[in-house]
Motif scaffolding. Structure first.
Motif, PDB file in Angstrom:
ATOM      1  N   GLU A  51       0.797  -1.221   0.000  1.00  0.00           N
ATOM      2  CA  GLU A  51       0.000   0.000   0.000  1.00  0.00           C
ATOM      3  C   GLU A  51       0.830   1.273   0.000  1.00  0.00           C
ATOM      4  O   GLU A  51       0.280   2.371  -0.172  1.00  0.00           O
ATOM      5  N   ALA A  52       2.136   1.151   0.180  1.00  0.00           N
ATOM      6  CA  ALA A  52       2.990   2.338   0.221  1.00  0.00           C
ATOM      7  C   ALA A  52       2.842   3.147  -1.066  1.00  0.00           C
ATOM      8  O   ALA A  52       2.996   2.621  -2.167  1.00  0.00           O
ATOM      9  N   GLY A  53       2.518   4.407  -0.917  1.00  0.00           N
ATOM     10  CA  GLY A  53       2.415   5.315  -2.048  1.00  0.00           C
ATOM     11  C   GLY A  53       1.045   5.380  -2.692  1.00  0.00           C
ATOM     12  O   GLY A  53       0.778   6.286  -3.488  1.00  0.00           O
ATOM     13  N   VAL A  54       0.138   4.444  -2.359  1.00  0.00           N
ATOM     14  CA  VAL A  54      -1.170   4.434  -3.015  1.00  0.00           C
ATOM     15  C   VAL A  54      -1.997   5.644  -2.590  1.00  0.00           C
ATOM     16  O   VAL A  54      -2.634   6.302  -3.427  1.00  0.00           O
ATOM     17  N   ALA A  55      -1.993   5.964  -1.304  1.00  0.00           N
ATOM     18  CA  ALA A  55      -2.754   7.121  -0.836  1.00  0.00           C
ATOM     19  C   ALA A  55      -2.258   8.398  -1.502  1.00  0.00           C
ATOM     20  O   ALA A  55      -3.057   9.282  -1.856  1.00  0.00           O
ATOM     21  N   GLU A  56      -0.952   8.504  -1.675  1.00  0.00           N
ATOM     22  CA  GLU A  56      -0.383   9.690  -2.328  1.00  0.00           C
ATOM     23  C   GLU A  56      -0.814   9.759  -3.791  1.00  0.00           C
ATOM     24  O   GLU A  56      -1.075  10.853  -4.319  1.00  0.00           O
ATOM     25  N   LEU A  57      -0.894   8.602  -4.459  1.00  0.00           N
ATOM     26  CA  LEU A  57      -1.359   8.595  -5.841  1.00  0.00           C
ATOM     27  C   LEU A  57      -2.820   9.047  -5.917  1.00  0.00           C
ATOM     28  O   LEU A  57      -3.179   9.860  -6.775  1.00  0.00           O
ATOM     29  N   VAL A  58      -3.649   8.543  -5.021  1.00  0.00           N
ATOM     30  CA  VAL A  58      -5.059   8.945  -5.001  1.00  0.00           C
ATOM     31  C   VAL A  58      -5.181  10.446  -4.759  1.00  0.00           C
ATOM     32  O   VAL A  58      -5.971  11.140  -5.413  1.00  0.00           O
ATOM     33  N   GLU A  59      -4.380  10.970  -3.832  1.00  0.00           N
ATOM     34  CA  GLU A  59      -4.415  12.411  -3.541  1.00  0.00           C
ATOM     35  C   GLU A  59      -3.987  13.212  -4.764  1.00  0.00           C
ATOM     36  O   GLU A  59      -4.601  14.246  -5.093  1.00  0.00           O
ATOM     37  N   ALA A  60      -2.962  12.753  -5.471  1.00  0.00           N
ATOM     38  CA  ALA A  60      -2.483  13.464  -6.658  1.00  0.00           C
ATOM     39  C   ALA A  60      -3.541  13.446  -7.759  1.00  0.00           C
ATOM     40  O   ALA A  60      -3.730  14.439  -8.474  1.00  0.00           O
ATOM     41  N   LEU A  61      -4.246  12.328  -7.907  1.00  0.00           N
ATOM     42  CA  LEU A  61      -5.314  12.257  -8.902  1.00  0.00           C
ATOM     43  C   LEU A  61      -6.463  13.193  -8.549  1.00  0.00           C
ATOM     44  O   LEU A  61      -7.009  13.883  -9.417  1.00  0.00           O
ATOM     45  N   ASP A  62      -6.808  13.242  -7.271  1.00  0.00           N
ATOM     46  CA  ASP A  62      -7.865  14.154  -6.834  1.00  0.00           C
ATOM     47  C   ASP A  62      -7.456  15.615  -7.074  1.00  0.00           C
ATOM     48  O   ASP A  62      -8.270  16.437  -7.511  1.00  0.00           O
ATOM     49  N   ARG A  63      -6.195  15.906  -6.792  1.00  0.00           N
ATOM     50  CA  ARG A  63      -5.709  17.288  -6.911  1.00  0.00           C
ATOM     51  C   ARG A  63      -5.658  17.735  -8.371  1.00  0.00           C
ATOM     52  O   ARG A  63      -6.023  18.869  -8.697  1.00  0.00           O
ATOM     53  N   THR A  64      -5.204  16.840  -9.253  1.00  0.00           N
ATOM     54  CA  THR A  64      -5.031  17.209 -10.664  1.00  0.00           C
ATOM     55  C   THR A  64      -6.287  16.988 -11.491  1.00  0.00           C
ATOM     56  O   THR A  64      -6.372  17.486 -12.623  1.00  0.00           O
ATOM     57  N   GLN A  65      -7.241  16.218 -10.927  1.00  0.00           N
ATOM     58  CA  GLN A  65      -8.473  15.870 -11.645  1.00  0.00           C
ATOM     59  C   GLN A  65      -8.203  15.066 -12.912  1.00  0.00           C
ATOM     60  O   GLN A  65      -9.000  15.064 -13.860  1.00  0.00           O
ATOM     61  N   LEU A  66      -7.072  14.348 -12.925  1.00  0.00           N
ATOM     62  CA  LEU A  66      -6.785  13.432 -14.027  1.00  0.00           C
ATOM     63  C   LEU A  66      -7.588  12.154 -13.847  1.00  0.00           C
ATOM     64  O   LEU A  66      -7.793  11.692 -12.730  1.00  0.00           O
ATOM     65  N   VAL A  67      -8.008  11.562 -14.968  1.00  0.00           N
ATOM     66  CA  VAL A  67      -8.643  10.246 -14.889  1.00  0.00           C
ATOM     67  C   VAL A  67      -7.549   9.182 -14.807  1.00  0.00           C
ATOM     68  O   VAL A  67      -6.432   9.367 -15.298  1.00  0.00           O
ATOM     69  N   ALA A  68      -7.883   8.076 -14.170  1.00  0.00           N
ATOM     70  CA  ALA A  68      -6.966   6.947 -14.062  1.00  0.00           C
ATOM     71  C   ALA A  68      -7.792   5.680 -13.958  1.00  0.00           C
ATOM     72  O   ALA A  68      -8.920   5.689 -13.458  1.00  0.00           O
ATOM     73  N   GLY A  69      -7.223   4.588 -14.415  1.00  0.00           N
ATOM     74  CA  GLY A  69      -7.911   3.309 -14.318  1.00  0.00           C
ATOM     75  C   GLY A  69      -6.916   2.205 -14.035  1.00  0.00           C
ATOM     76  O   GLY A  69      -5.707   2.372 -14.192  1.00  0.00           O
ATOM     77  N   VAL A  70      -7.440   1.072 -13.593  1.00  0.00           N
ATOM     78  CA  VAL A  70      -6.625  -0.122 -13.371  1.00  0.00           C
ATOM     79  C   VAL A  70      -7.193  -1.224 -14.261  1.00  0.00           C
ATOM     80  O   VAL A  70      -8.408  -1.450 -14.291  1.00  0.00           O
ATOM     81  N   ALA A  71      -6.326  -1.900 -14.992  1.00  0.00           N
ATOM     82  CA  ALA A  71      -6.749  -2.791 -16.077  1.00  0.00           C
ATOM     83  C   ALA A  71      -7.138  -4.176 -15.574  1.00  0.00           C
ATOM     84  O   ALA A  71      -6.525  -5.194 -15.940  1.00  0.00           O
ATOM     85  N   TYR A  72      -8.171  -4.224 -14.759  1.00  0.00           N
ATOM     86  CA  TYR A  72      -8.779  -5.503 -14.398  1.00  0.00           C
ATOM     87  C   TYR A  72      -9.713  -5.880 -15.539  1.00  0.00           C
ATOM     88  O   TYR A  72     -10.887  -5.517 -15.557  1.00  0.00           O
ATOM     89  N   VAL A  73      -9.168  -6.619 -16.486  1.00  0.00           N
ATOM     90  CA  VAL A  73      -9.833  -6.826 -17.771  1.00  0.00           C
ATOM     91  C   VAL A  73     -11.125  -7.621 -17.647  1.00  0.00           C
ATOM     92  O   VAL A  73     -11.997  -7.520 -18.522  1.00  0.00           O
ATOM     93  N   TYR A  74     -11.312  -8.388 -16.572  1.00  0.00           N
ATOM     94  CA  TYR A  74     -12.571  -9.124 -16.428  1.00  0.00           C
ATOM     95  C   TYR A  74     -13.766  -8.176 -16.451  1.00  0.00           C
ATOM     96  O   TYR A  74     -14.847  -8.533 -16.915  1.00  0.00           O
ATOM     97  N   ARG A  75     -13.591  -6.962 -15.965  1.00  0.00           N
ATOM     98  CA  ARG A  75     -14.702  -6.004 -15.938  1.00  0.00           C
ATOM     99  C   ARG A  75     -15.112  -5.550 -17.341  1.00  0.00           C
ATOM    100  O   ARG A  75     -16.171  -4.961 -17.516  1.00  0.00           O
ATOM    101  N   ALA A  76     -14.263  -5.816 -18.325  1.00  0.00           N
ATOM    102  CA  ALA A  76     -14.602  -5.466 -19.705  1.00  0.00           C
ATOM    103  C   ALA A  76     -15.331  -6.593 -20.417  1.00  0.00           C
ATOM    104  O   ALA A  76     -15.714  -6.436 -21.579  1.00  0.00           O
ATOM    105  N   HIS A  77     -15.535  -7.723 -19.728  1.00  0.00           N
ATOM    106  CA  HIS A  77     -16.181  -8.856 -20.383  1.00  0.00           C
ATOM    107  C   HIS A  77     -17.686  -8.622 -20.446  1.00  0.00           C
ATOM    108  O   HIS A  77     -18.329  -8.430 -19.415  1.00  0.00           O
ATOM    109  N   PRO A  78     -18.287  -8.659 -21.642  1.00  0.00           N
ATOM    110  CA  PRO A  78     -19.726  -8.370 -21.757  1.00  0.00           C
ATOM    111  C   PRO A  78     -20.611  -9.311 -20.940  1.00  0.00           C
ATOM    112  O   PRO A  78     -21.670  -8.894 -20.455  1.00  0.00           O
ATOM    113  N   ALA A  79     -20.205 -10.578 -20.773  1.00  0.00           N
ATOM    114  CA  ALA A  79     -21.023 -11.509 -20.000  1.00  0.00           C
ATOM    115  C   ALA A  79     -21.040 -11.126 -18.518  1.00  0.00           C
ATOM    116  O   ALA A  79     -22.089 -11.168 -17.867  1.00  0.00           O
TER     117      ALA A  79
END
Length: 340
Positions: A102-130
């Protein structure tokens, strides 16, 4: 309406980075470059896919303008690379798992919130239509309240990754082992269906895979709030199969990845009803993931998996690894042998 192609950098072109590159090209909506420090690999991939912009270091690659970058390096490097991208104003799509700690994850979330950049994590199962269709049915209450989720999965890993022992896989610190490599997909998908894991215990062992010492077999009992869960995974059986079953108050839904289908039964002992997805190749599924990410970059959709959601899955897999190392989760029984 046609959209201007997005400039996307692939960071790391091992097997998964190569797939991202190939499937992004298949969308015909992306101008792709790559960053890979290993010269023979960089030259082979650039030549094979006709990629003009191929860099040997991230420093040099970031001198070019990019809309987004795919982080396809070993998992222990994901967070620092993603932070560099955010600081450069580049939207990151991070391969799973999000990280190995978990080291650094909170800082990444804070940076994304601050910059308003979109980000995603490629858990490809979520892209499966079924799986998407099954989730829509569950959220709509088609089968009532979920009560139990059961996941059973296995494959012969060397068949699909012949060089697995020479990669990150044999090193948990780099994202290796069945828990971080494969089970993380299943946990993330189940959490998407029935909510986050809140309590768990786990057992795991290295039973068969040659030339590695990390676990290749994992069993987990979990609670997703009030929903009871169980997971069974191995990476050495002959059949390549995965089923994810959600038992609800008024019916049962099941996702069968090996059949690219989901099925449901609402009346006891009645025939299954089902929807099968007609994929011509495995790349069709991964290309769907790339199209979904391009929709996010165009401001037309939300990420399939956010960094916060992947952080929750990281917490769960870290807890599994920790639980498997403890003896206090076990109740020792007196057997006839110990009585003799």
């Amino acid at each position: 309406m046609s959209r201007s192609p997005k400039r996307i950098l692939i960071i790391g072109v091992g097997s998964i980075g190569e797939r991202h590159l190939r499937c992004l090209q298949a969308t015909e909506q992306a101008a792709v470059g790559l960053c890979e420090p290993v010269l023979p690999l960089r030259e082979r991939i650039a030549s094979q896919y006709n990629v003009e912009l191929a860099f040997d270091s991230l420093d040099v690659a970031l001198e070019q303008p990019w809309d987004s970058a795919v982080v396809a390096t070993p998992a222990n490097t994901h967070i620092p690379i993603a932070m560099r991208l955010v600081e450069a104003g580049i939207a990151p799509l991070i391969e799973k798992p999000l990280a190995v700690a978990e080291a650094g994850v909170a800082e990444l979330v804070e940076a994304l919130d601050r910059t308003q950049l979109v980000a995603g994590v490629a858990y490809v199962y979520r892209a499966h239509p079924a799986l998407q269709a099954m989730r829509d049915a569950l959220l709509a209450g088609k089968f009532g309240k979920p009560l139990q989720v059961t996941v059973i999965a296995g494959q012969h890993f060397p068949t699909y990754r012949p060089t697995f022992a020479d990669t990150y896989y044999n090193d948990r610190a780099r994202g290796g082992g069945a828990t971080q490599d494969a089970l993380t997909h299943l946990v993330n998908s189940a959490e998407w269906l029935v909510g986050p894991i809140t309590r768990l215990t786990a057992d795991m062992a290295h039973l068969k895979l040659p030339d590695v010492t990390v676990e290749d077999t994992v069993h987990v009992l979990a609670r997703h709030g009030q929903v009871l869960g169980s997971y069974s995974l191995n990476q050495h059986q002959a059949p390549n199969e995965m089923t994810m079953t959600v038992i609800c108050e008024n019916g049962t839904a099941r996702w069968e990845l090996h059949r690219h289908a989901w099925r449901w039964m609402a009346t006891p002992d009645s025939p299954w009803e089902e929807q099968v997805i007609d994929f011509k190749s495995r790349d069709d599924w991964f290309t769907a993931q790339e199209r979904a990410w391009l929709d996010v970059l165009a401001g037309e959709a939300e990420p399939l998996c956010t960094v916060r959601e992947a952080w929750q899955t990281l917490r769960a897999t870290r807890a599994m690894l920790s639980a498997a190392e403890r003896d206090d989760a076990w109740q020792t029984l007196t057997t006839e042998e110990t009585l003799a």
